[in-house]
Write a protein that holds these residues in place. Structure first.
Motif, PDB file in Angstrom:
ATOM      1  N   VAL A 216       0.828  -1.210   0.000  1.00  0.00           N
ATOM      2  CA  VAL A 216       0.000   0.000   0.000  1.00  0.00           C
ATOM      3  C   VAL A 216       0.861   1.258   0.000  1.00  0.00           C
TER       4      VAL A 216
ATOM      5  N   LYS B 142      -4.470   8.047   0.605  1.00  0.00           N
ATOM      6  CA  LYS B 142      -5.315   6.911   1.001  1.00  0.00           C
ATOM      7  C   LYS B 142      -6.759   7.332   1.273  1.00  0.00           C
TER       8      LYS B 142
ATOM      9  N   TRP C  93     -12.801   8.285   4.288  1.00  0.00           N
ATOM     10  CA  TRP C  93     -13.023   7.163   5.191  1.00  0.00           C
ATOM     11  C   TRP C  93     -13.593   7.650   6.523  1.00  0.00           C
TER      12      TRP C  93
ATOM     13  N   THR D  87      -5.931  -7.784   3.126  1.00  0.00           N
ATOM     14  CA  THR D  87      -6.488  -6.458   2.877  1.00  0.00           C
ATOM     15  C   THR D  87      -8.005  -6.537   2.769  1.00  0.00           C
ATOM     16  N   ARG D  88      -8.615  -5.400   2.583  1.00  0.00           N
ATOM     17  CA  ARG D  88     -10.066  -5.347   2.396  1.00  0.00           C
ATOM     18  C   ARG D  88     -10.497  -6.060   1.116  1.00  0.00           C
ATOM     19  N   THR D  89      -9.586  -6.249   0.200  1.00  0.00           N
ATOM     20  CA  THR D  89      -9.903  -6.980  -1.039  1.00  0.00           C
ATOM     21  C   THR D  89      -9.349  -8.402  -1.005  1.00  0.00           C
TER      22      THR D  89
ATOM     23  N   VAL E 211      -6.890   2.339   7.765  1.00  0.00           N
ATOM     24  CA  VAL E 211      -7.077   2.936   6.441  1.00  0.00           C
ATOM     25  C   VAL E 211      -5.763   2.919   5.667  1.00  0.00           C
TER      26      VAL E 211
ATOM     27  N   TRP F 122      -3.282   0.888   6.061  1.00  0.00           N
ATOM     28  CA  TRP F 122      -2.922  -0.502   5.755  1.00  0.00           C
ATOM     29  C   TRP F 122      -3.957  -1.198   4.877  1.00  0.00           C
ATOM     30  N   ASN F 123      -5.095  -0.543   4.622  1.00  0.00           N
ATOM     31  CA  ASN F 123      -6.163  -1.123   3.797  1.00  0.00           C
ATOM     32  C   ASN F 123      -6.678  -2.440   4.380  1.00  0.00           C
TER      33      ASN F 123
ATOM     34  N   ASN G  44      -9.567  -4.214   7.446  1.00  0.00           N
ATOM     35  CA  ASN G  44     -10.818  -3.983   8.155  1.00  0.00           C
ATOM     36  C   ASN G  44     -10.570  -4.127   9.653  1.00  0.00           C
TER      37      ASN G  44
END
Length: 545
Positions: A3, A69, A74, A367-369, A495, A497-498, A500
């Motif tokens: 990231v 970011k 966010w 990550t969130r993805t 945020v 680090w992407n 949750n």
């Protein structure tokens, strides 16, 4: 995935090649005004970052990274009730729990603020009833002992707050003793029940799902204890549950199924994360300890920090700066250990609370993805009251081989009043230790003339980055500000680090496997698949019973 592969991230990596070689002592030699440049305040709370290995360029680049970011968006999504807890498809609305009653926030077409305050009013009625001696046990005696049964966020937050704010009891709340039970093995509750009077004891069962095995096992033990104590009076179980149990949960039906009548229910919501829940009715023990006005003052302090976090530019935003400094240490200077060092005995449980808040929130490797991260996320946190820690692990901090970042937390004033001369002197001693330790950890023995001539085993290398959080004084309001600041710090880092920060899937498998092992521990291994180590340990245990 990295990231930090952005313009600001690339510049930070290059910047770190220079700052990573710098000693904090040299930064003070270069700039005698570092404190003025790197200390930041809101009314009641000050953050000093001057003993961090940073420069103005460092903070500028970190703030630019936050903008890359989309941190501002966010933050707005957090406050507006967007479903930023993506793995569980729900919002994270702990900020709404301390919002004023005249605010409105619509989530999925329904206002969430009004129900929050309805439950606070319901909680206030229960608190006032208990404080007035009007809640009667089965034999007609007023309740004067509360036992909170919970685990994780249903225990750590209220337990910490009750200890921190114990000096703020009211005349009414001082009449009520409060205890906390969380241990699954029964050690907490067994030793406690031996000392309590069942006719005067009320149990608060706190569990969002009301299925947590740790909590319900202790609750069943409490219920059976009351039934045994009541055997001569022959009260039925329903009356015992009505007179001696309050349930706090997001699942009312399960409370009813367990036997707690609706009149004894307090509610919160699925979007309330356990480690963010003490602002809700989970905070009932806090209100019982300091009174409902004290609890509302704590909420007001947290809301003040919420407002600061949402509306203040990154360059002077305390949670953002605390978070970004942590990112700098972890991801650019390679420091992955973090010591929490409160120099105030009232904050003795703060390190444990922050361990859960940070490591359960940001201890993630995807990550969130759902990509694997390619960088460090949450550091390992631990801590202790400062003066105790000085005689425990400060040796490692001063002369060990592991780089550690440290948060020093204390209060400017304490023991106000004309008759507290000796206690004021003790507070001065405490402050001098706090300031001395952060000075030496950051600057090393450069503060001592002629130290360079000492043998190596007496040298202090320093260069351990230190932040100092200074409360004007500890009150319910400043305590609320302090905890909310750390909550927002955790969110900012998530945020960057992407990841949750609002789920905790890592703890779920252990619960599932533990339930599956119960038959084997009871002597039946049918259908239970065991590795040789676990099988051997269970066999050994069973031969000893």
């Amino acid at each position: 995935m990295n990231v930090f592969a952005t313009e600001a991230g690339t510049d930070l990596y290059e910047h770190a090649t220079v700052m990573g070689k710098a000693h904090i002592a040299s930064l003070f030699q270069q700039n005698a005004e570092r404190f003025e440049d790197f200390s930041f305040s809101v009314p009641g709370l000050m953050l000093d970052l001057s003993k961090q290995r940073i420069s103005s360029e460092t903070l500028n680049l970190l703030c630019e990274l936050a903008r890359e970011k989309h941190l501002k968006q966010w933050i707005e999504d957090l406050y507006n009730g967007e479903k930023i807890n993506t793995s569980e498809d729900r919002p994270a609305l702990h900020t709404a729990l301390r919002a004023p009653a005249d605010q409105r926030l619509n989530v999925d077409g329904e206002d969430v603020i009004a129900p929050i305050h309805e439950n606070l009013s319901r909680m206030e009625t229960l608190v006032n009833c208990i404080h007035a001696g009007q809640w009667l046990g089965c034999t007609g005696h007023p309740i004067d002992t509360i036992v909170n049964i919970g685990v994780g966020g249903s225990d750590l937050g209220p337990f910490m707050a009750c200890k921190a704010l114990s000096e703020f009891t009211t005349d009414s709340s001082r009449k009520v003793d409060i205890h906390f039970v969380s241990s699954m093995d029964g050690s907490h509750i067994s030793s406690l029940l031996d000392r309590l009077n069942p006719t005067r004891t009320l149990f608060v069962i706190s569990s969002k799902s009301f299925t947590t095995i740790d909590t319900l096992a202790n609750a069943e033990t409490a219920k059976e204890w009351l039934k045994r104590a009541d055997q001569h009076d022959q009260m039925n179980e329903a009356l015992i549950l009505k007179r001696h149990f309050i349930g706090v949960s997001a699942t009312p039906k399960r409370m009813v199924d367990w036997g707690i009548p609706e009149s004894n229910h307090l509610y919160f919501w699925e979007w309330t994360g356990g480690r963010y829940s003490m602002w809700s009715t989970i905070g009932l023990p806090i209100a019982l300890r300091i009174g409902m006005q004290g609890f509302r003052d704590m909420l007001a302090g947290a809301h003040a920090m919420d407002t600061h976090f949402r509306n203040t530019e990154f360059e002077s935003n305390l949670p953002v700066l605390l978070a970004l400094t942590g990112i700098w240490n972890i991801n650019f200077l390679g420091i992955t250990a973090h010591a929490i060092l409160p120099y105030d005995g009232r904050l003795s449980h703060l390190p444990s609370y922050l361990e859960q808040l940070e490591m359960e929130s940001n201890g993630k490797n995807t990550t969130r993805t759902n990509e694997m991260v390619g960088y460090n996320t949450c550091p390992v946190l631990w801590g202790e009251i400062g003066t105790n820690a000085q005689h425990a692990f400060y040796q490692l901090l001063h002369q060990g081989t592991i780089p550690v970042m440290c948060d020093f937390i204390t209060c400017s004033t304490r023991y106000e009043g004309p008759n507290n001369t000796e206690l004021k002197h003790q507070h001065q001693l405490n402050l001098s230790n706090c300031l001395a330790q952060s000075q030496i950890l950051a600057l090393g023995d450069t503060v001592i003339e002629g130290a360079e001539n000492s043998p190596p085993h007496k040298r202090y290398r320093g260069n351990q980055p230190c932040s100092t959080l200074l409360l004007d004084k500890l009150t319910p309001e400043t305590f609320g500000m302090l905890i909310a600041m750390y909550e927002h710090k955790v969110f900012v880092q998530s945020v960057i680090w992407n990841i949750n920060p609002f789920d905790q899937w890592g703890v779920e498998l252990g619960k599932t496997i533990a339930t599956g092992l119960l038959p084997a521990l009871n002597g039946s291994s049918d259908g239970v698949s065991l590795d040789s180590s676990t099988r051997g340990l269970i066999n050994h245990i069973n031969t000893k019973r």
